[in-house]
Design a protein around this motif. Sequence first.
Motif, short mmCIF file in Angstrom:
data_model
loop_
_atom_site.label_atom_id
_atom_site.label_comp_id
_atom_site.label_asym_id
_atom_site.label_seq_id
_atom_site.Cartn_x
_atom_site.Cartn_y
_atom_site.Cartn_z
N PRO A 5 -5.83 4.70 -3.25
CA PRO A 5 -5.14 4.26 -2.13
C PRO A 5 -5.88 3.66 -0.99
CG PRO A 5 -4.11 6.30 -1.89
CD PRO A 5 -5.02 6.50 -3.29
N LEU A 6 -5.48 2.71 -0.54
CA LEU A 6 -6.48 2.17 0.51
C LEU A 6 -5.54 2.05 1.86
CD1 LEU A 6 -8.94 0.79 2.01
CD2 LEU A 6 -8.36 -1.28 0.98
N ILE A 7 -6.15 2.59 2.68
CA ILE A 7 -5.47 2.66 4.14
C ILE A 7 -6.18 1.55 5.36
CG2 ILE A 7 -4.09 3.87 6.07
CD1 ILE A 7 -3.41 4.58 3.02
N LEU A 8 -5.79 0.68 5.68
CA LEU A 8 -6.31 -0.15 6.60
C LEU A 8 -6.08 -0.04 7.89
CD1 LEU A 8 -7.41 -3.88 5.71
CD2 LEU A 8 -6.71 -2.99 7.93
N VAL A 9 -6.97 0.36 8.88
CA VAL A 9 -6.58 0.54 10.21
C VAL A 9 -7.09 -0.59 11.15
CG1 VAL A 9 -6.73 2.18 11.93
CG2 VAL A 9 -6.53 2.97 9.88
N ARG A 10 -6.66 -1.27 11.64
CA ARG A 10 -6.94 -1.98 12.61
C ARG A 10 -7.21 -1.54 13.96
NH1 ARG A 10 -4.04 -8.13 12.46
NH2 ARG A 10 -6.19 -8.67 13.00
N GLY A 11 -8.56 -1.50 14.48
CA GLY A 11 -8.93 -0.79 15.66
C GLY A 11 -9.56 0.44 15.48
N GLY A 12 -10.83 0.75 16.14
CA GLY A 12 -11.51 2.10 16.39
C GLY A 12 -11.83 2.42 17.65
N GLY A 27 -8.56 13.20 2.45
CA GLY A 27 -9.12 12.82 1.55
C GLY A 27 -8.71 11.14 1.01
N LEU A 28 -8.13 10.36 2.00
CA LEU A 28 -7.86 9.01 1.73
C LEU A 28 -8.82 8.15 2.19
CD1 LEU A 28 -4.28 9.51 3.36
CD2 LEU A 28 -4.70 8.78 0.79
N ARG A 29 -9.04 7.14 1.38
CA ARG A 29 -9.92 5.64 1.60
C ARG A 29 -9.43 5.12 2.92
NH1 ARG A 29 -11.33 1.73 -2.67
NH2 ARG A 29 -9.23 1.66 -2.57
N VAL A 30 -10.29 4.94 3.95
CA VAL A 30 -9.87 4.39 4.98
C VAL A 30 -10.90 3.17 5.32
CG1 VAL A 30 -9.32 4.55 7.46
CG2 VAL A 30 -8.85 6.31 6.09
N GLY A 89 -8.59 -10.19 11.12
CA GLY A 89 -8.11 -9.78 9.76
C GLY A 89 -8.10 -10.59 8.82
N LYS A 90 -9.30 -11.48 8.54
CA LYS A 90 -9.37 -12.25 7.50
C LYS A 90 -9.63 -11.38 6.06
CE LYS A 90 -11.30 -15.95 10.03
NZ LYS A 90 -12.65 -16.93 10.52
N SER A 91 -10.11 -10.28 6.15
CA SER A 91 -10.42 -9.51 5.12
C SER A 91 -8.88 -8.53 4.60
CB SER A 91 -11.34 -8.55 5.56
OG SER A 91 -11.28 -7.63 6.36
N ILE A 92 -8.00 -8.79 5.24
CA ILE A 92 -6.77 -7.94 4.98
C ILE A 92 -6.12 -8.40 3.53
CG2 ILE A 92 -4.47 -7.31 5.45
CD1 ILE A 92 -5.35 -7.56 8.34
N ALA A 93 -5.96 -9.47 3.47
CA ALA A 93 -5.37 -10.08 2.17
C ALA A 93 -6.27 -9.71 0.86
CB ALA A 93 -4.96 -11.54 2.22
N PRO A 94 -7.60 -9.95 1.00
CA PRO A 94 -8.47 -9.74 -0.26
C PRO A 94 -8.84 -8.11 -0.39
CG PRO A 94 -9.74 -10.66 1.72
CD PRO A 94 -8.45 -10.70 2.11
N ALA A 95 -8.38 -7.41 0.51
CA ALA A 95 -8.56 -6.06 0.59
C ALA A 95 -7.41 -5.28 -0.20
CB ALA A 95 -8.86 -5.26 2.01
N LYS A 96 -5.97 -5.93 0.14
CA LYS A 96 -4.91 -5.47 -0.60
C LYS A 96 -4.77 -4.08 -0.19
CE LYS A 96 -5.30 -8.56 -4.52
NZ LYS A 96 -5.38 -8.79 -6.13
N PRO A 97 -4.63 -3.74 1.18
CA PRO A 97 -4.17 -2.26 1.44
C PRO A 97 -2.83 -1.99 0.96
CG PRO A 97 -3.89 -3.76 3.19
CD PRO A 97 -4.51 -4.47 2.02
N LEU A 262 -0.02 10.17 9.21
CA LEU A 262 -0.36 10.70 8.17
C LEU A 262 1.14 11.18 7.30
CD1 LEU A 262 -2.15 11.94 6.12
CD2 LEU A 262 -2.05 14.10 7.29
N GLU A 263 2.01 11.39 8.14
CA GLU A 263 3.32 11.71 7.45
C GLU A 263 3.80 10.50 6.84
OE1 GLU A 263 7.82 12.24 9.27
OE2 GLU A 263 6.21 13.51 10.34
N LEU A 264 3.77 9.45 7.52
CA LEU A 264 4.26 8.20 6.92
C LEU A 264 3.44 7.70 5.70
CD1 LEU A 264 4.93 6.41 10.49
CD2 LEU A 264 6.66 6.74 8.94
N VAL A 265 2.22 8.06 5.74
CA VAL A 265 1.26 7.55 4.89
C VAL A 265 1.68 8.39 3.63
CG1 VAL A 265 -1.07 7.19 3.77
CG2 VAL A 265 -0.49 6.58 6.23
N CYS A 266 1.77 9.58 3.76
CA CYS A 266 2.10 10.41 2.51
C CYS A 266 3.39 10.16 1.71
CB CYS A 266 1.93 12.12 3.07
SG CYS A 266 0.25 12.70 3.30
N ALA A 267 4.26 10.03 2.65
CA ALA A 267 5.56 9.72 2.24
C ALA A 267 5.65 8.24 1.30
CB ALA A 267 6.64 9.47 3.33
#
Length: 271
Positions: A5-12, A27-30, A89-97, A262-267
């Motif tokens: 699975p892919l988790i996309l985070v806007r902001g660093g 162990g998640l892809r970010v 966020g132009k890459s969001i749609a092609p990334a399909k998070p 992380l709780e929300l992502v795991c659920a």
Amino acid sequence: MKKDPLILVRGGGDLATGTIHRLWSAGLRVLVLEAEHPAAIRRQVSLCEAVYEGETAVEGLRAVRIETLAQAEEVWKQNAVPVLADPQGKSIAPAKPDVLVDAILAKKNLGTTRDMAPLTIALGPGFTAGQDVDVVVETKRGHRLGRIIREGSAIPDTGIPGIIGGYGKERVIHAGTAGIFMDLRKIGDIVEAGETIAQIRTADGAMISVTTQITGILRGLLRSSYPVTPGFKVADIDPRKEELSNCFLISDKARCIAGSVLELVCAQLWK
């Protein structure tokens, strides 16, 4: 759980980095999307520094700037996190998070919508759960910090920093004028109240001093040569002089928020 699975985070920035680090540690892809010129002041614990430096590391997590979405795969193979300058966020749609986390912390929505991913999460005020995004996580220090909000919004921004070592607004320094920020000290330095830690070069060539209000550790400092406007946040002082290591460690606040994400992502992934 879905494969890779892919988790996309806007902001660093520093709070976003807490979340990114927790997800990576699980162990998640970010994939991280950032601005072209990030303005984080807690730069030692902000993965957005990779935009300027090419790569950076925070508590064992290495972040690498990429120029195209296709380059992300190679960075993941290195057990690192790719950072792409893509404020729109132009890459969001092609990334399909599978999950999108808005961790920009702009106190307003800069363009995140619920249709960007099966689960959308926003950190802090400026979003309404169930409308702008699916879920909001509270970011204000206090009893509600890290709480998951499924209906409504986070506590509105008061503009008053949380209390650390007995100080609130006094520990955060803002630009008094417009110009180019030029630092004179570095993160981790011990500074005294009234000390000049930077200057702002105005359009007419004047050099305006940026001074501290309290004594402590220079925990955050804007990157030198950054253009600022009046009121722009440029530095952060930690009055606890014995807490030097805090300059280089993810904060308790960031880790609390990260746990909720992380709780929300795991659920979501384990449905």
